[in-house]
Design a protein around this motif. Structure first.
Motif, PDB file in Angstrom:
ATOM      1  N   MET A 110       0.834  -1.202   0.000  1.00 39.35           N
ATOM      2  CA  MET A 110       0.000   0.000   0.000  1.00 39.35           C
ATOM      3  C   MET A 110       0.876   1.261   0.000  1.00 39.35           C
ATOM      4  O   MET A 110       0.647   2.193  -0.777  1.00 39.35           O
ATOM      5  CB  MET A 110      -0.925  -0.014   1.213  1.00 39.35           C
ATOM      6  CG  MET A 110      -1.872   1.154   1.303  1.00 39.35           C
ATOM      7  SD  MET A 110      -2.923   1.022   2.759  1.00 39.35           S
ATOM      8  CE  MET A 110      -1.725   1.213   4.082  1.00 39.35           C
ATOM      9  N   ILE A 111       1.878   1.279   0.867  1.00 36.84           N
ATOM     10  CA  ILE A 111       2.799   2.427   0.936  1.00 36.84           C
ATOM     11  C   ILE A 111       3.595   2.527  -0.370  1.00 36.84           C
ATOM     12  O   ILE A 111       3.754   3.609  -0.934  1.00 36.84           O
ATOM     13  CB  ILE A 111       3.744   2.294   2.151  1.00 36.84           C
ATOM     14  CG1 ILE A 111       2.963   2.257   3.463  1.00 36.84           C
ATOM     15  CG2 ILE A 111       4.794   3.412   2.150  1.00 36.84           C
ATOM     16  CD1 ILE A 111       2.140   3.477   3.743  1.00 36.84           C
ATOM     17  N   ASN A 112       4.097   1.381  -0.852  1.00 35.27           N
ATOM     18  CA  ASN A 112       4.870   1.376  -2.101  1.00 35.27           C
ATOM     19  C   ASN A 112       4.030   1.841  -3.284  1.00 35.27           C
ATOM     20  O   ASN A 112       4.500   2.629  -4.112  1.00 35.27           O
ATOM     21  CB  ASN A 112       5.415  -0.024  -2.397  1.00 35.27           C
ATOM     22  CG  ASN A 112       6.493  -0.491  -1.446  1.00 35.27           C
ATOM     23  OD1 ASN A 112       6.841  -1.658  -1.455  1.00 35.27           O
ATOM     24  ND2 ASN A 112       7.035   0.380  -0.599  1.00 35.27           N
ATOM     25  N   TYR A 113       2.792   1.372  -3.383  1.00 34.34           N
ATOM     26  CA  TYR A 113       1.912   1.790  -4.478  1.00 34.34           C
ATOM     27  C   TYR A 113       1.597   3.279  -4.396  1.00 34.34           C
ATOM     28  O   TYR A 113       1.254   3.893  -5.404  1.00 34.34           O
ATOM     29  CB  TYR A 113       0.628   0.982  -4.493  1.00 34.34           C
ATOM     30  CG  TYR A 113       0.771  -0.443  -4.979  1.00 34.34           C
ATOM     31  CD1 TYR A 113       1.754  -0.813  -5.899  1.00 34.34           C
ATOM     32  CD2 TYR A 113      -0.085  -1.432  -4.523  1.00 34.34           C
ATOM     33  CE1 TYR A 113       1.885  -2.109  -6.336  1.00 34.34           C
ATOM     34  CE2 TYR A 113       0.026  -2.743  -4.965  1.00 34.34           C
ATOM     35  CZ  TYR A 113       1.012  -3.077  -5.873  1.00 34.34           C
ATOM     36  OH  TYR A 113       1.122  -4.369  -6.307  1.00 34.34           O
ATOM     37  N   GLY A 114       1.723   3.852  -3.209  1.00 36.31           N
ATOM     38  CA  GLY A 114       1.561   5.297  -3.055  1.00 36.31           C
ATOM     39  C   GLY A 114       2.790   6.071  -3.492  1.00 36.31           C
ATOM     40  O   GLY A 114       2.827   7.293  -3.402  1.00 36.31           O
ATOM     41  N   GLY A 115       3.811   5.343  -3.947  1.00 39.80           N
ATOM     42  CA  GLY A 115       5.017   5.984  -4.461  1.00 39.80           C
ATOM     43  C   GLY A 115       6.117   6.154  -3.424  1.00 39.80           C
ATOM     44  O   GLY A 115       7.076   6.893  -3.660  1.00 39.80           O
ATOM     45  N   ASN A 116       5.991   5.485  -2.288  1.00 40.95           N
ATOM     46  CA  ASN A 116       6.973   5.634  -1.208  1.00 40.95           C
ATOM     47  C   ASN A 116       7.471   4.276  -0.724  1.00 40.95           C
ATOM     48  O   ASN A 116       6.712   3.316  -0.708  1.00 40.95           O
ATOM     49  CB  ASN A 116       6.337   6.359  -0.015  1.00 40.95           C
ATOM     50  CG  ASN A 116       5.827   7.720  -0.391  1.00 40.95           C
ATOM     51  OD1 ASN A 116       6.586   8.581  -0.800  1.00 40.95           O
ATOM     52  ND2 ASN A 116       4.521   7.910  -0.280  1.00 40.95           N
ATOM     53  N   PRO A 117       8.721   4.237  -0.276  1.00 33.79           N
ATOM     54  CA  PRO A 117       9.176   3.021   0.396  1.00 33.79           C
ATOM     55  C   PRO A 117       8.679   3.042   1.843  1.00 33.79           C
ATOM     56  O   PRO A 117       8.361   4.105   2.381  1.00 33.79           O
ATOM     57  CB  PRO A 117      10.703   3.136   0.347  1.00 33.79           C
ATOM     58  CG  PRO A 117      10.947   4.617   0.347  1.00 33.79           C
ATOM     59  CD  PRO A 117       9.791   5.231  -0.411  1.00 33.79           C
ATOM     60  N   VAL A 118       8.590   1.887   2.447  1.00 33.38           N
ATOM     61  CA  VAL A 118       8.330   1.834   3.886  1.00 33.38           C
ATOM     62  C   VAL A 118       9.653   2.172   4.561  1.00 33.38           C
ATOM     63  O   VAL A 118      10.686   1.578   4.266  1.00 33.38           O
ATOM     64  CB  VAL A 118       7.834   0.427   4.309  1.00 33.38           C
ATOM     65  CG1 VAL A 118       7.849   0.275   5.815  1.00 33.38           C
ATOM     66  CG2 VAL A 118       6.444   0.176   3.749  1.00 33.38           C
ATOM     67  N   ARG A 119       9.617   3.156   5.444  1.00 37.24           N
ATOM     68  CA  ARG A 119      10.823   3.574   6.169  1.00 37.24           C
ATOM     69  C   ARG A 119      10.663   3.157   7.628  1.00 37.24           C
ATOM     70  O   ARG A 119       9.708   3.568   8.286  1.00 37.24           O
ATOM     71  CB  ARG A 119      10.995   5.081   6.081  1.00 37.24           C
ATOM     72  CG  ARG A 119      11.186   5.592   4.688  1.00 37.24           C
ATOM     73  CD  ARG A 119      11.369   7.112   4.661  1.00 37.24           C
ATOM     74  NE  ARG A 119      11.207   7.646   3.332  1.00 37.24           N
ATOM     75  CZ  ARG A 119      12.112   7.539   2.361  1.00 37.24           C
ATOM     76  NH1 ARG A 119      13.235   6.923   2.592  1.00 37.24           N
ATOM     77  NH2 ARG A 119      11.863   8.049   1.163  1.00 37.24           N
ATOM     78  N   LEU A 120      11.590   2.343   8.091  1.00 35.82           N
ATOM     79  CA  LEU A 120      11.532   1.927   9.489  1.00 35.82           C
ATOM     80  C   LEU A 120      12.178   3.014  10.340  1.00 35.82           C
ATOM     81  O   LEU A 120      13.390   3.251  10.261  1.00 35.82           O
ATOM     82  CB  LEU A 120      12.199   0.571   9.689  1.00 35.82           C
ATOM     83  CG  LEU A 120      11.484  -0.593   9.001  1.00 35.82           C
ATOM     84  CD1 LEU A 120      12.201  -1.896   9.274  1.00 35.82           C
ATOM     85  CD2 LEU A 120      10.034  -0.676   9.433  1.00 35.82           C
ATOM     86  N   ALA A 132       5.011   2.869  -7.759  1.00 31.71           N
ATOM     87  CA  ALA A 132       3.759   3.607  -7.616  1.00 31.71           C
ATOM     88  C   ALA A 132       2.692   3.053  -8.562  1.00 31.71           C
ATOM     89  O   ALA A 132       2.974   2.735  -9.711  1.00 31.71           O
ATOM     90  CB  ALA A 132       3.988   5.085  -7.901  1.00 31.71           C
ATOM     91  N   ASP A 133       1.468   2.933  -8.032  1.00 32.60           N
ATOM     92  CA  ASP A 133       0.314   2.464  -8.812  1.00 32.60           C
ATOM     93  C   ASP A 133      -0.939   2.869  -8.050  1.00 32.60           C
ATOM     94  O   ASP A 133      -1.355   2.180  -7.122  1.00 32.60           O
ATOM     95  CB  ASP A 133       0.386   0.953  -9.006  1.00 32.60           C
ATOM     96  CG  ASP A 133      -0.713   0.411  -9.907  1.00 32.60           C
ATOM     97  OD1 ASP A 133      -1.785   1.042 -10.015  1.00 32.60           O
ATOM     98  OD2 ASP A 133      -0.497  -0.673 -10.482  1.00 32.60           O
ATOM     99  N   ASP A 134      -1.524   4.003  -8.437  1.00 33.57           N
ATOM    100  CA  ASP A 134      -2.676   4.548  -7.707  1.00 33.57           C
ATOM    101  C   ASP A 134      -3.858   3.594  -7.666  1.00 33.57           C
ATOM    102  O   ASP A 134      -4.525   3.468  -6.636  1.00 33.57           O
ATOM    103  CB  ASP A 134      -3.116   5.882  -8.298  1.00 33.57           C
ATOM    104  CG  ASP A 134      -2.194   7.026  -7.909  1.00 33.57           C
ATOM    105  OD1 ASP A 134      -1.489   6.895  -6.884  1.00 33.57           O
ATOM    106  OD2 ASP A 134      -2.178   8.044  -8.622  1.00 33.57           O
ATOM    107  N   ALA A 135      -4.146   2.930  -8.777  1.00 33.66           N
ATOM    108  CA  ALA A 135      -5.296   2.019  -8.818  1.00 33.66           C
ATOM    109  C   ALA A 135      -5.080   0.843  -7.865  1.00 33.66           C
ATOM    110  O   ALA A 135      -5.976   0.473  -7.100  1.00 33.66           O
ATOM    111  CB  ALA A 135      -5.533   1.517 -10.231  1.00 33.66           C
TER     112      ALA A 135
END
Length: 178
Positions: A110-120, A132-135
């Motif tokens: 979900m975070i990646n598809y929003g165009g961002n990596p998950v940052r710990l 990124a993939d909005d759909a």
């Protein structure tokens, strides 16, 4: 004692017990964090979202480890009783494994598809499984939220079943995980 290959042991091993309760605490923390995170853009939201992500990634890793442990070392034999109830118990355990592996992966996607990596938070660790993939993000977000809500019910059913075994059937099932 029967062999581990047969899956029949008297009680869960110490590592399985520790992993079970640690995963429980991390799931509780992840659910708590997402409920109290605060409004968008606030420091509170950033902190609790970071905690949620840490807890989720930890659940993913520890659940994978617990599943491997289970496959290698087996589980205690089921108590005597109805075949239907035993089948329901097995199904519930496997459903937990599926949800506890899928839910964090969906969160990462979900975070990646929003165009961002998950940052710990607090580390330089980032996780990117997709671009990124909005759909796709909207669909994955809806599934992630649904599964997060369903997790409350799964936990409740699991706890009720444990209490049923302890106080109604008095068959020793709960003691296997303590």
């Amino acid at each position: 004692m029967p062999s581990a290959a047969s899956g029949a042991v008297a009680r869960y091993s110490r590592p399985a017990i520790v992993l079970h309760w640690l995963i429980f605490l991390l799931v509780a923390l992840a659910l708590f964090a997402i409920e109290v995170r605060g409004p968008r853009g606030s420091e509170s939201r950033a902190l609790w979202t970071g905690i949620h992500m840490w807890a989720g990634v930890s659940v993913l890793c520890l659940t994978a480890l617990r599943l491997i442990w289970r496959l290698v070392h087996g589980v205690p034999a089921a108590e005597q009783g109805s075949g239907v109830l035993a089948a329901c118990a097995r199904a519930m355990h496997w459903l937990f494994y599926i949800v506890l592996l899928a839910q964090p992966l969906l969160g990462i996607l979900m975070i990646n598809y929003g165009g961002n990596p998950v940052r710990l938070m607090g580390t330089g660790i980032t996780i990117s499984l997709a671009g990124a993939d909005d759909a796709a993000r909207g669909t994955v977000h809806a599934i992630h939220v649904f599964m997060g809500n369903a997790l409350y019910y799964l936990i409740g059913l699991h706890a009720l079943a444990a209490l049923w075994h302890q106080y109604v059937l008095k068959d020793g099932t709960l003691r296997k995980m303590l």
